[in-house]
Design an enzyme around this catalytic site. Sequence first.
Site, PDB file in Angstrom:
ATOM      1  CG  ASN A 256      -1.697   1.239   1.399  1.00 18.49           C
ATOM      2  OD1 ASN A 256      -2.530   1.585   0.544  1.00 18.49           O
ATOM      3  ND2 ASN A 256      -1.436   1.968   2.463  1.00 18.49           N
TER       4      ASN A 256
ATOM      5  CB  SER B 136      -1.175   9.108 -10.855  1.00 19.00           C
ATOM      6  OG  SER B 136      -2.023  10.065 -10.279  1.00 19.00           O
TER       7      SER B 136
ATOM      8  CE1 TYR C 116       1.688   8.602  -5.789  1.00 22.44           C
ATOM      9  CE2 TYR C 116       0.096   9.443  -7.375  1.00 22.44           C
ATOM     10  CZ  TYR C 116       0.385   8.721  -6.233  1.00 22.44           C
ATOM     11  OH  TYR C 116      -0.635   8.105  -5.533  1.00 22.44           O
TER      12      TYR C 116
ATOM     13  CE  LYS D 229       1.093   5.147  -6.029  1.00 28.17           C
ATOM     14  NZ  LYS D 229       0.987   4.083  -5.024  1.00 28.17           N
TER      15      LYS D 229
HETATM   16  N1  LIG Z   1      -5.069   9.664  -1.046  1.00 31.42           N
HETATM   17  C1  LIG Z   1      -5.243   9.607  -2.358  1.00 31.42           C
HETATM   18  O1  LIG Z   1      -5.931  10.444  -2.972  1.00 31.42           O
HETATM   19  C2  LIG Z   1      -4.602   8.497  -3.150  1.00 31.42           C
HETATM   20  C3  LIG Z   1      -4.968   8.359  -4.495  1.00 31.42           C
HETATM   21  C4  LIG Z   1      -4.384   7.345  -5.245  1.00 31.42           C
HETATM   22  C5  LIG Z   1      -3.481   6.481  -4.674  1.00 31.42           C
HETATM   23  N2  LIG Z   1      -3.143   6.643  -3.363  1.00 31.42           N
HETATM   24  C6  LIG Z   1      -2.159   5.718  -2.817  1.00 31.42           C
HETATM   25  O2  LIG Z   1      -2.675   5.117  -1.654  1.00 31.42           O
HETATM   26  C7  LIG Z   1      -1.598   4.717  -0.816  1.00 31.42           C
HETATM   27  C8  LIG Z   1      -1.867   5.175   0.604  1.00 31.42           C
HETATM   28  O3  LIG Z   1      -2.021   6.578   0.603  1.00 31.42           O
HETATM   29  P1  LIG Z   1      -2.891   7.362   1.683  1.00 31.42           P
HETATM   30  O4  LIG Z   1      -3.619   8.411   0.940  1.00 31.42           O
HETATM   31  O5  LIG Z   1      -3.627   6.409   2.535  1.00 31.42           O
HETATM   32  O6  LIG Z   1      -1.706   8.094   2.468  1.00 31.42           O
HETATM   33  P2  LIG Z   1      -1.528   8.543   3.995  1.00 31.42           P
HETATM   34  O7  LIG Z   1      -0.632   9.725   3.922  1.00 31.42           O
HETATM   35  O8  LIG Z   1      -2.822   8.663   4.702  1.00 31.42           O
HETATM   36  O9  LIG Z   1      -0.727   7.314   4.632  1.00 31.42           O
HETATM   37  C9  LIG Z   1       0.533   6.977   4.138  1.00 31.42           C
HETATM   38  C10 LIG Z   1       1.274   6.171   5.197  1.00 31.42           C
HETATM   39  O10 LIG Z   1       2.512   5.784   4.599  1.00 31.42           O
HETATM   40  C11 LIG Z   1       3.492   5.827   5.604  1.00 31.42           C
HETATM   41  N3  LIG Z   1       4.816   5.899   4.977  1.00 31.42           N
HETATM   42  C12 LIG Z   1       5.384   6.967   4.395  1.00 31.42           C
HETATM   43  N4  LIG Z   1       6.614   6.651   3.990  1.00 31.42           N
HETATM   44  C13 LIG Z   1       6.823   5.358   4.312  1.00 31.42           C
HETATM   45  C14 LIG Z   1       7.919   4.466   4.170  1.00 31.42           C
HETATM   46  N5  LIG Z   1       9.060   4.851   3.591  1.00 31.42           N
HETATM   47  N6  LIG Z   1       7.781   3.206   4.633  1.00 31.42           N
HETATM   48  C15 LIG Z   1       6.638   2.804   5.231  1.00 31.42           C
HETATM   49  N7  LIG Z   1       5.570   3.603   5.415  1.00 31.42           N
HETATM   50  C16 LIG Z   1       5.672   4.867   4.959  1.00 31.42           C
HETATM   51  C17 LIG Z   1       3.139   7.069   6.411  1.00 31.42           C
HETATM   52  O11 LIG Z   1       3.752   7.050   7.693  1.00 31.42           O
HETATM   53  C18 LIG Z   1       1.612   6.974   6.468  1.00 31.42           C
HETATM   54  O12 LIG Z   1       1.170   6.266   7.607  1.00 31.42           O
HETATM   55  C19 LIG Z   1      -0.336   5.294  -1.458  1.00 31.42           C
HETATM   56  O13 LIG Z   1       0.296   4.294  -2.238  1.00 31.42           O
HETATM   57  C20 LIG Z   1      -0.871   6.384  -2.365  1.00 31.42           C
HETATM   58  O14 LIG Z   1      -0.020   6.658  -3.433  1.00 31.42           O
HETATM   59  C21 LIG Z   1      -3.684   7.618  -2.580  1.00 31.42           C
END
Ligand SMILES: NC(=O)c1ccc[n+]([C@@H]2O[C@H](COP(=O)([O-])OP(=O)(O)OC[C@H]3O[C@@H](n4cnc5c(N)ncnc54)[C@H](O)[C@@H]3O)[C@@H](O)[C@H]2O)c1
Length: 258
Positions: free
Chosen positions: A89, A142, A153, A157
């Site tokens: 994730n 993305s 990014y 992705k």
């Molecule tokens: N939020 C969005 O709109 C969105 C959209 C598309 C994809 N995503 C993807 O969903 C996934 C989760 O994103 P989210 O929105 O829940 O983010 P979030 O910021 O809520 O949580 C991200 C977590 O990743 C942890 N993290 C950061 N660097 C790290 C590392 N080096 N090793 C381990 N953990 C680490 C952080 O401590 C945090 O707890 C990501 O892959 C993101 O790219 C998010």
Amino acid sequence: MRFANTRILITAAASGIGAAAARRFASEGATVVMSDIDNDRLVACAEAMKSLPGRITTHAADVSDERQIQDLVAHAATTLGGLDVLVNNAGLGCHGRVTELSTDDWRRVLGISLDSVFYATRAAMPHLITSHGCIVNTASISGLAGDYGFAAYAAAKGGVVNLTRTLALDHARDGVRVNAVCPGLVATQLTRKFFDNARIARAYEDAIPMGRAAQPEEIASVIAFLASSDASYVTGVNLAADGGLMAATGQPNFTRLM
Ligand SMILES: NC(=O)c1ccc[n+]([C@@H]2O[C@H](COP(=O)([O-])OP(=O)(O)OC[C@H]3O[C@@H](n4cnc5c(N)ncnc54)[C@H](O)[C@@H]3O)[C@@H](O)[C@H]2O)c1
């Protein structure tokens, strides 16, 4: 209780989509190892889930560090007695066109968002072959098309999306399914800056056919589906959960304009 007796490892699970996925799996009876780089937050997050029917433990790791990921997977497989589901994730973005990105920015985004999937998958695959398990990657829309000003990014992705397909092909006969969810805008810590900016929030509202961002639980439910036996014949799929955004060509909304 779809996930009773199911052993699951989730990365980046202390916040947002990862935390929601852990909650969903534990609500349905799974045994979950939650991992994140932020140990304090991880422990607090797991503590808040302890009344759920599943069993949750934590193990901190930086997903961009190969050695830490090897240790994490070994720890999960040992404490759980094997592994049925890996949820890759972790991921983060960095705004900038190639002319504006430093090499460090590029490496950081690719390390956390793409290398991490390679490291964890390579370490977990022998366990998943034994259990006939599956992988769910959190990619992004993305990775399905380009985004202005998010070169690193989008590259990371896009890599996750195509790695998902290739892993699915390579391990289909091993009985291991590999899929990804491709979220659009989700209301998490990662995107808070978008919601705090009224112009960006409005632009998103206009662009997303459903007119709103997803809640993390709406992505967690897609992850749970892909990880479940309900998806037993689904592999190599990058499933958009984006309020309809990828259904559009990107042309102007003529209904609104004419
Ligand atoms: N939020 C969005 O709109 C969105 C959209 C598309 C994809 N995503 C993807 O969903 C996934 C989760 O994103 P989210 O929105 O829940 O983010 P979030 O910021 O809520 O949580 C991200 C977590 O990743 C942890 N993290 C950061 N660097 C790290 C590392 N080096 N090793 C381990 N953990 C680490 C952080 O401590 C945090 O707890 C990501 O892959 C993101 O790219 C998010």
